[in-house]
Design a protein around this motif. Structure first.
Motif, PDB file in Angstrom:
ATOM      1  N   ILE A 201       0.918 -14.542   7.243  1.00  0.00           N
ATOM      2  CA  ILE A 201       2.075 -14.938   7.194  1.00  0.00           C
ATOM      3  C   ILE A 201       1.341 -16.829   7.381  1.00  0.00           C
ATOM      4  N   ASP A 202       0.260 -17.145   7.410  1.00  0.00           N
ATOM      5  CA  ASP A 202      -0.175 -18.430   7.189  1.00  0.00           C
ATOM      6  C   ASP A 202      -0.315 -18.626   5.432  1.00  0.00           C
ATOM      7  N   GLY A 203      -0.273 -17.611   4.491  1.00  0.00           N
ATOM      8  CA  GLY A 203      -0.886 -17.800   2.963  1.00  0.00           C
ATOM      9  C   GLY A 203       0.024 -17.511   2.641  1.00  0.00           C
ATOM     10  N   GLY A 204       1.330 -17.289   3.024  1.00  0.00           N
ATOM     11  CA  GLY A 204       2.743 -17.094   2.497  1.00  0.00           C
ATOM     12  C   GLY A 204       3.720 -16.136   1.887  1.00  0.00           C
ATOM     13  N   LEU A 205       2.912 -14.687   2.383  1.00  0.00           N
ATOM     14  CA  LEU A 205       3.616 -13.615   2.475  1.00  0.00           C
ATOM     15  C   LEU A 205       4.473 -13.847   2.610  1.00  0.00           C
ATOM     16  N   PRO A 206       5.876 -12.728   2.306  1.00  0.00           N
ATOM     17  CA  PRO A 206       6.878 -12.162   2.981  1.00  0.00           C
ATOM     18  C   PRO A 206       6.664 -11.293   4.451  1.00  0.00           C
ATOM     19  N   LEU A 207       7.400 -11.669   5.662  1.00  0.00           N
ATOM     20  CA  LEU A 207       6.498 -11.012   6.146  1.00  0.00           C
ATOM     21  C   LEU A 207       7.018  -9.310   5.883  1.00  0.00           C
ATOM     22  N   PRO A 208       6.140  -8.616   6.811  1.00  0.00           N
ATOM     23  CA  PRO A 208       5.748  -7.272   6.484  1.00  0.00           C
ATOM     24  C   PRO A 208       7.172  -6.463   7.412  1.00  0.00           C
ATOM     25  N   GLU A 209       7.005  -5.532   6.819  1.00  0.00           N
ATOM     26  CA  GLU A 209       7.209  -4.589   8.207  1.00  0.00           C
ATOM     27  C   GLU A 209       6.230  -4.179   9.206  1.00  0.00           C
ATOM     28  N   LEU A 210       6.273  -3.872  10.392  1.00  0.00           N
ATOM     29  CA  LEU A 210       5.521  -3.109  10.767  1.00  0.00           C
ATOM     30  C   LEU A 210       5.652  -2.080  11.383  1.00  0.00           C
ATOM     31  N   GLN A 211       4.315  -0.926  11.127  1.00  0.00           N
ATOM     32  CA  GLN A 211       4.081   0.623  11.872  1.00  0.00           C
ATOM     33  C   GLN A 211       5.851   1.801  10.628  1.00  0.00           C
ATOM     34  N   PHE A 212       5.892   1.065   9.640  1.00  0.00           N
ATOM     35  CA  PHE A 212       6.681   0.968   8.696  1.00  0.00           C
ATOM     36  C   PHE A 212       6.004   3.268   8.124  1.00  0.00           C
ATOM     37  N   GLU A 213       7.358   3.813   8.856  1.00  0.00           N
ATOM     38  CA  GLU A 213       7.341   5.382   8.616  1.00  0.00           C
ATOM     39  C   GLU A 213       7.432   5.716   6.785  1.00  0.00           C
ATOM     40  N   VAL A 214       6.325   6.571   6.177  1.00  0.00           N
ATOM     41  CA  VAL A 214       7.128   7.242   5.003  1.00  0.00           C
ATOM     42  C   VAL A 214       6.722   8.560   5.218  1.00  0.00           C
ATOM     43  N   ILE A 215       7.562   9.653   4.224  1.00  0.00           N
ATOM     44  CA  ILE A 215       6.551  11.061   3.714  1.00  0.00           C
ATOM     45  C   ILE A 215       5.816  10.844   3.111  1.00  0.00           C
ATOM     46  N   ASP A 216       4.319  11.243   2.476  1.00  0.00           N
ATOM     47  CA  ASP A 216       4.006  11.029   1.389  1.00  0.00           C
ATOM     48  C   ASP A 216       4.356  12.371   0.566  1.00  0.00           C
ATOM     49  N   GLY A 217       3.116  12.551  -0.050  1.00  0.00           N
ATOM     50  CA  GLY A 217       3.130  13.475  -1.356  1.00  0.00           C
ATOM     51  C   GLY A 217       3.159  14.823  -0.757  1.00  0.00           C
ATOM     52  N   ASN A 218       1.899  15.263   1.001  1.00  0.00           N
ATOM     53  CA  ASN A 218       1.980  15.973   1.352  1.00  0.00           C
ATOM     54  C   ASN A 218       3.248  16.875   2.291  1.00  0.00           C
ATOM     55  N   GLY A 219       4.313  16.062   2.162  1.00  0.00           N
ATOM     56  CA  GLY A 219       5.249  15.885   2.905  1.00  0.00           C
ATOM     57  C   GLY A 219       5.134  15.579   4.542  1.00  0.00           C
ATOM     58  N   GLU A 220       3.840  14.714   4.728  1.00  0.00           N
ATOM     59  CA  GLU A 220       4.134  14.564   6.003  1.00  0.00           C
ATOM     60  C   GLU A 220       4.141  13.272   6.254  1.00  0.00           C
ATOM     61  N   LEU A 221       4.957  13.192   7.461  1.00  0.00           N
ATOM     62  CA  LEU A 221       5.049  11.667   7.920  1.00  0.00           C
ATOM     63  C   LEU A 221       3.482  10.863   8.473  1.00  0.00           C
ATOM     64  N   ARG A 222       3.960   9.423   8.036  1.00  0.00           N
ATOM     65  CA  ARG A 222       2.908   8.711   7.627  1.00  0.00           C
ATOM     66  C   ARG A 222       3.571   7.484   8.439  1.00  0.00           C
ATOM     67  N   ARG A 223       3.035   6.317   9.336  1.00  0.00           N
ATOM     68  CA  ARG A 223       2.944   5.231   9.282  1.00  0.00           C
ATOM     69  C   ARG A 223       2.326   4.169   9.127  1.00  0.00           C
ATOM     70  N   LEU A 224       2.624   2.897   8.748  1.00  0.00           N
ATOM     71  CA  LEU A 224       1.623   2.171   7.807  1.00  0.00           C
ATOM     72  C   LEU A 224       1.675   1.181   8.499  1.00  0.00           C
TER      73      LEU A 224
END
Length: 295
Positions: A201-224
């Motif tokens: 935030i101090d570096g001027g980046l847009p606010l990120p989503e926290l603990q964002f869930e995505v299905i990866d290439g192995n079909g597994e649920l990942r939390r970023l």
């Protein structure tokens, strides 16, 4: 250990005064028990059975004062479940009608008007008040970590934090805490994640989503940990044991490859990045976001 001494400690939750001990056993036996380290001195004239935990130290204070001692600051934060700093000292309020003296490991405070609640059979400053008071005394990154942890604990709401900040108006550090309150987020899962987010935030980046869930290439649920979904850019904070062995490194590479398979770029960061090279990792994220926008 003498059975009478054992019963005394059991009856009083693991603590006893020297006078109580000497009332049921001889001084010779008392000294023998101490030499065998079965009993340890925790305060002047007060002993505990076994390892002197914070709970036993507090019970010893109760016994010494003849009343339950209320806690504040980091000790109250630990009681409420959102302590991020783990202070070695106990922080307590001076009981009414008593004059506790500060000694090594004990800090005594006066907090006239501070709201108290009952938690785990002990009076403590209210969660929101505690979170704001602790945050006031910390550096901005750690203050945000405390506010995040307080929200995550479920013991406070953002509204109550704001009210506590208003009640503590004019006190040292309160302006910085008020500035951080809009940024506090219960989704932060560790203090270092909170610190990393503030650096972004101090570096001027847009606010990120926290603990964002995505299905990866192995079909597994990942939390970023941090994600910019529109750009498929993510940041993952790895603790001190990151890549501690070959298998961990291989597993991490497999995870990275599985995310790349579905178009995600993941930037890993570690403790040193956050504490000592924040400008560097923020620049890397910014570059990747710019690249994604231009694609």
């Amino acid at each position: 250990m003498d059975a009478a001494v054992q019963q005394l400690f059991d009856r009083q939750g693991g603590v006893a005064t020297s006078g109580q001990i000497l009332a049921v056993t001889s001084r010779y036996e008392f000294e023998a028990v101490i030499k065998r380290t079965a009993v340890e001195r925790i305060w002047h004239g007060v002993y505990c059975l076994g390892e002197p935990t914070d709970e036993l130290r507090l019970r010893g204070l109760d016994l010494s004062c003849g009343t339950t001692v209320a806690v504040c600051l980091g000790t109250a934060a630990a009681l409420h479940g959102f302590d991020t700093e783990q202070p070695g000292d106990l922080h307590v309020l001076n009981p009414h009608g008593h004059q506790l003296r500060p000694v090594d490991g004990l800090v005594v405070h006066r907090r006239d008007g501070a709201p108290l609640v009952s938690a785990a059979d002990r009076w403590a400053t209210a969660p929101a008040w505690t979170a704001v008071e602790v945050a006031r005394g910390l550096r901005r990154p750690r203050a945000l970590a405390t506010l995040d942890a307080a929200l995550r604990s479920g013991t406070v709401s953002r509204g109550r934090l704001w009210r506590a900040a208003i009640e503590q108006a004019g006190r040292r550090g309160i302006v910085a805490v008020r500035d951080l309150l809009p940024l506090a987020d219960p989704r932060a899962e560790s203090p270092m994640e909170s610190e990393a987010r503030l650096a972004m935030i101090d570096g001027g980046l847009p606010l990120p989503e926290l603990q964002f869930e995505v299905i990866d290439g192995n079909g597994e649920l990942r939390r970023l940990d941090f994600a910019w979904p529109d750009h498929r850019v993510a940041v993952e904070y790895d603790g001190l044991d990151w890549h501690s062995d070959t298998e961990a490194m291989r597993a991490d590479r497999r995870r990275q490859a599985a995310l790349m398979d579905v178009g995600w770029v993941v930037i890993p960061i570690v403790f040193d990045d956050v504490r000592h090279r924040a400008w560097d990792f923020v620049a890397r994220i910014d570059q990747q976001l710019r690249h994604a926008r231009a694609a």
